[in-house]
Motif scaffolding. Structure first.
Motif, PDB file in Angstrom:
ATOM      1  N   TYR A 264      24.162 -38.225  26.862  1.00  0.00           N
ATOM      2  CA  TYR A 264      24.068 -38.919  25.582  1.00  0.00           C
ATOM      3  C   TYR A 264      25.078 -40.055  25.483  1.00  0.00           C
ATOM      4  CZ  TYR A 264      21.090 -35.153  23.773  1.00  0.00           C
ATOM      5  OH  TYR A 264      20.059 -34.261  23.577  1.00  0.00           O
ATOM      6  N   HIS A 265      26.142 -39.967  26.288  1.00  0.00           N
ATOM      7  CA  HIS A 265      27.191 -40.989  26.266  1.00  0.00           C
ATOM      8  C   HIS A 265      27.052 -41.959  27.434  1.00  0.00           C
ATOM      9  CE1 HIS A 265      29.729 -39.275  23.030  1.00  0.00           C
ATOM     10  NE2 HIS A 265      29.111 -38.169  23.379  1.00  0.00           N
ATOM     11  N   ASP A 266      25.872 -41.987  28.039  1.00  0.00           N
ATOM     12  CA  ASP A 266      25.641 -42.851  29.194  1.00  0.00           C
ATOM     13  C   ASP A 266      26.568 -42.485  30.348  1.00  0.00           C
ATOM     14  OD1 ASP A 266      24.227 -44.830  30.503  1.00  0.00           O
ATOM     15  OD2 ASP A 266      25.606 -46.430  29.914  1.00  0.00           O
ATOM     16  N   LEU A 267      26.893 -41.193  30.452  1.00  0.00           N
ATOM     17  CA  LEU A 267      27.730 -40.685  31.519  1.00  0.00           C
ATOM     18  C   LEU A 267      26.957 -39.622  32.296  1.00  0.00           C
ATOM     19  CD1 LEU A 267      31.091 -40.287  29.558  1.00  0.00           C
ATOM     20  CD2 LEU A 267      30.554 -42.052  31.246  1.00  0.00           C
ATOM     21  N   SER A 268      27.387 -39.375  33.510  1.00  0.00           N
ATOM     22  CA  SER A 268      26.685 -38.418  34.354  1.00  0.00           C
ATOM     23  C   SER A 268      27.025 -36.977  33.994  1.00  0.00           C
ATOM     24  CB  SER A 268      27.039 -38.664  35.818  1.00  0.00           C
ATOM     25  OG  SER A 268      26.538 -37.610  36.626  1.00  0.00           O
ATOM     26  N   PRO A 269      26.029 -36.093  33.979  1.00  0.00           N
ATOM     27  CA  PRO A 269      26.302 -34.660  33.825  1.00  0.00           C
ATOM     28  C   PRO A 269      27.003 -34.066  35.043  1.00  0.00           C
ATOM     29  CG  PRO A 269      24.045 -35.197  33.178  1.00  0.00           C
ATOM     30  CD  PRO A 269      24.582 -36.396  33.900  1.00  0.00           C
ATOM     31  N   GLY A 270      27.163 -34.856  36.105  1.00  0.00           N
ATOM     32  CA  GLY A 270      27.827 -34.379  37.311  1.00  0.00           C
ATOM     33  C   GLY A 270      29.333 -34.492  37.205  1.00  0.00           C
ATOM     34  N   LEU A 271      29.932 -35.312  38.060  1.00  0.00           N
ATOM     35  CA  LEU A 271      31.387 -35.426  38.091  1.00  0.00           C
ATOM     36  C   LEU A 271      31.958 -36.024  36.812  1.00  0.00           C
ATOM     37  CD1 LEU A 271      31.878 -36.549  41.790  1.00  0.00           C
ATOM     38  CD2 LEU A 271      32.603 -34.381  40.784  1.00  0.00           C
ATOM     39  N   ASP A 272      31.211 -36.906  36.142  1.00  0.00           N
ATOM     40  CA  ASP A 272      31.706 -37.460  34.873  1.00  0.00           C
ATOM     41  C   ASP A 272      32.000 -36.360  33.868  1.00  0.00           C
ATOM     42  OD1 ASP A 272      31.612 -40.055  35.746  1.00  0.00           O
ATOM     43  OD2 ASP A 272      29.780 -40.597  34.650  1.00  0.00           O
ATOM     44  N   PHE A 273      31.131 -35.355  33.814  1.00  0.00           N
ATOM     45  CA  PHE A 273      31.307 -34.257  32.855  1.00  0.00           C
ATOM     46  C   PHE A 273      32.641 -33.553  33.063  1.00  0.00           C
ATOM     47  CE2 PHE A 273      30.861 -29.737  31.766  1.00  0.00           C
ATOM     48  CZ  PHE A 273      30.476 -29.831  30.434  1.00  0.00           C
ATOM     49  N   GLU A 274      33.104 -33.490  34.314  1.00  0.00           N
ATOM     50  CA  GLU A 274      34.344 -32.790  34.640  1.00  0.00           C
ATOM     51  C   GLU A 274      35.577 -33.677  34.551  1.00  0.00           C
ATOM     52  OE1 GLU A 274      33.988 -30.941  38.500  1.00  0.00           O
ATOM     53  OE2 GLU A 274      31.801 -30.996  38.358  1.00  0.00           O
ATOM     54  N   THR A 275      35.387 -34.988  34.617  1.00  0.00           N
ATOM     55  CA  THR A 275      36.544 -35.877  34.767  1.00  0.00           C
ATOM     56  C   THR A 275      36.699 -36.889  33.636  1.00  0.00           C
ATOM     57  OG1 THR A 275      35.234 -37.455  36.092  1.00  0.00           O
ATOM     58  CG2 THR A 275      36.407 -35.703  37.273  1.00  0.00           C
TER      59      THR A 275
ATOM     60  N   THR B 233      37.359 -31.465  46.928  1.00  0.00           N
ATOM     61  CA  THR B 233      38.021 -30.220  46.585  1.00  0.00           C
ATOM     62  C   THR B 233      38.370 -30.218  45.112  1.00  0.00           C
ATOM     63  OG1 THR B 233      40.158 -31.186  47.179  1.00  0.00           O
ATOM     64  CG2 THR B 233      38.987 -29.988  48.899  1.00  0.00           C
ATOM     65  N   SER B 234      38.409 -29.041  44.521  1.00  0.00           N
ATOM     66  CA  SER B 234      38.797 -28.798  43.122  1.00  0.00           C
ATOM     67  C   SER B 234      37.856 -29.417  42.115  1.00  0.00           C
ATOM     68  CB  SER B 234      40.242 -29.271  42.866  1.00  0.00           C
ATOM     69  OG  SER B 234      40.323 -30.676  42.752  1.00  0.00           O
ATOM     70  N   ARG B 235      36.644 -29.762  42.502  1.00  0.00           N
ATOM     71  CA  ARG B 235      35.628 -30.215  41.556  1.00  0.00           C
ATOM     72  C   ARG B 235      34.371 -29.395  41.775  1.00  0.00           C
ATOM     73  NH1 ARG B 235      38.216 -32.795  37.468  1.00  0.00           N
ATOM     74  NH2 ARG B 235      39.692 -34.312  38.302  1.00  0.00           N
ATOM     75  N   GLY B 236      33.579 -29.234  40.706  1.00  0.00           N
ATOM     76  CA  GLY B 236      32.404 -28.390  40.807  1.00  0.00           C
ATOM     77  C   GLY B 236      31.189 -29.112  41.341  1.00  0.00           C
ATOM     78  N   ALA B 237      30.796 -30.213  40.679  1.00  0.00           N
ATOM     79  CA  ALA B 237      29.626 -30.967  41.104  1.00  0.00           C
ATOM     80  C   ALA B 237      29.898 -31.655  42.439  1.00  0.00           C
ATOM     81  CB  ALA B 237      29.254 -32.010  40.052  1.00  0.00           C
ATOM     82  N   THR B 238      28.898 -31.718  43.275  1.00  0.00           N
ATOM     83  CA  THR B 238      29.058 -32.358  44.581  1.00  0.00           C
ATOM     84  C   THR B 238      28.883 -33.867  44.509  1.00  0.00           C
ATOM     85  OG1 THR B 238      26.714 -31.987  45.065  1.00  0.00           O
ATOM     86  CG2 THR B 238      28.272 -30.295  45.785  1.00  0.00           C
ATOM     87  N   HIS B 239      28.341 -34.371  43.387  1.00  0.00           N
ATOM     88  CA  HIS B 239      28.142 -35.807  43.241  1.00  0.00           C
ATOM     89  C   HIS B 239      27.981 -36.134  41.765  1.00  0.00           C
ATOM     90  CE1 HIS B 239      24.155 -34.046  43.145  1.00  0.00           C
ATOM     91  NE2 HIS B 239      23.640 -35.182  42.728  1.00  0.00           N
ATOM     92  N   ASN B 240      27.815 -37.408  41.483  1.00  0.00           N
ATOM     93  CA  ASN B 240      27.695 -37.866  40.098  1.00  0.00           C
ATOM     94  C   ASN B 240      26.236 -38.182  39.817  1.00  0.00           C
ATOM     95  OD1 ASN B 240      29.192 -38.056  37.820  1.00  0.00           O
ATOM     96  ND2 ASN B 240      30.034 -40.065  38.205  1.00  0.00           N
ATOM     97  N   ARG B 241      25.433 -37.162  39.731  1.00  0.00           N
ATOM     98  CA  ARG B 241      24.001 -37.350  39.539  1.00  0.00           C
ATOM     99  C   ARG B 241      23.718 -38.089  38.246  1.00  0.00           C
ATOM    100  NH1 ARG B 241      19.244 -35.477  41.328  1.00  0.00           N
ATOM    101  NH2 ARG B 241      17.516 -35.496  39.865  1.00  0.00           N
TER     102      ARG B 241
END
Length: 357
Positions: A92-103, A6-14
């Motif tokens: 570019y930061h070795d982070l996921s465009p999924g949940l990492d982008f939001e958190t 809940t309260s997050r956009g991406a369903t996973h950390n692709r």
């Protein structure tokens, strides 16, 4: 079926494969087992890392973007809009465009200092600086970090033109700076309203302010004399496209002077994240939505071409444009582009202040 967060956009950390991002593995922490034990995904806390760039102005020469420079006070965005075209930048930061982008966010507290250096350069030629071109300058962490406000304070002192695009009513906090700038022809704001349906907004833009709060911000800004437009971006076929006329009607009632729209774009990792979101929240129409998007994008999930990437192509795109322009003409949302002034600019004072004031 696994429960969604809940309260997050991406369903996973692709993960991203474009930059050889390795697959992540659980590290054995007890939180890794929470979903199995409790039957619900473990909550993810938002973290903020200080970023210290060497420059703050981003330049572009894109022929379909109406500005040549921008500032992004933050990297990543807690609003969590599933369609956000900026998501791939986290790779570019070795982070996921999924949940990492939001958190896992980045703040640039030295932005105003870097901007002062840029504006002080001999031969600097002022043109409007755009805020909100990559991630939202008024996302929740701006409340505490105030990086956006510090930049506006400097631009106000220098009489430098500025445009702001945001989904947040937090922009009204800075009316004390923006209203005097607007009175001099130096400021304009665009508020993004994608849907008026709270249920749609809740999953589409889970941590962005309620649509009614955004429309209230349009009214507040307009009443303060700040030229304000509404952006329906993106328009998602079979999810939000039926709301176009109603959004424009509400925007006109709130005092917006003009409006714009962009069909949904799905560059790079955004496409699979969006597909997963559709499968989770709209499984009954996921195939139809993607089929229409591909018809808008020349048979692909995304069209990166200049011009067409912002407009779309084919009969669906033509229909959207006809509906949009008819509604704008009917409602008087025909303010057009603003010509913000650049002739009032004065460089920041040096260490001894401005001796000639």
């Amino acid at each position: 079926m696994a429960k969604t967060r809940t309260s997050r956009g991406a369903t996973h950390n692709r993960e991203s494969s474009r930059f050889n991002l390795p697959e992540r593995e659980a590290d054995g922490d007890w939180l890794d087992a929470r979903e199995v034990i409790d039957g619900a995904p473990a909550p993810i806390r938002t973290s903020v890392t200080i970023e210290t760039p060497k420059a703050i102005l981003t330049r572009n020469r894109s022929p379909d973007i109406p500005f040549d420079r921008s500032i992004n006070p933050y990297r990543g965005c807690e609003h969590g809009c599933i369609y956000c075209f900026a998501r791939p930048t986290h790779a570019y930061h070795d982070l996921s465009p999924g949940l990492d982008f939001e958190t896992r966010l980045f703040a640039k507290p030295n932005a105003a200092e870097l901007l002062r250096t840029e504006l002080s350069k001999r031969g600097y030629v002022p043109r409007p600086i755009a805020f909100g071109t990559n991630t939202d300058p008024y996302q929740p962490i701006e409340r505490d970090w105030q990086v956006t406000r510090s930049c506006i304070e400097l631009l106000s002192a220098c009489r430098h033109p500025i445009t702001i695009t945001t989904k947040s009513d937090r922009v009204t906090r800075d009316i004390d700076l923006l209203a005097p700038m607007a009175a001099q022809g130096l400021a304009a704001v665009m508020i993004s309203v994608t849907s008026l349906d709270p249920k749609i907004a809740m999953t589409l833009e889970p941590r962005a302010p309620h649509p009614e709060r955004r429309l209230a911000a349009v009214r507040t800004l307009s009443e303060a004399g700040i030229p304000t437009q509404v952006s329906i971006a993106p328009v998602i076929p079979s999810i939000t496209d039926h709301e176009m006329e109603h959004i424009l009607e509400r925007a006109a009632e709130a005092g917006a002077r003009a409006a714009s729209f962009i069909p949904v774009r799905l560059p790079h990792e955004v496409a699979p994240l969006f597909r997963a979101w559709l499968d989770t929240h709209y499984p009954d129409r996921a195939g139809k939505v993607m089929a229409i998007i591909r018809s808008l994008r020349g048979g692909r999930d995304n069209d990166p071409g200049f011009g067409s990437r912002m407009r779309g192509q084919g009969p669906w795109a033509d229909l959207m444009r006809v509906r949009f322009h008819r509604a704008c003409n009917k409602l008087g949302l025909t303010g057009g582009a603003l010509n913000l002034r650049t002739d009032l600019f004065r460089p920041p004072p040096g260490p001894q202040g401005d001796l000639f004031e």
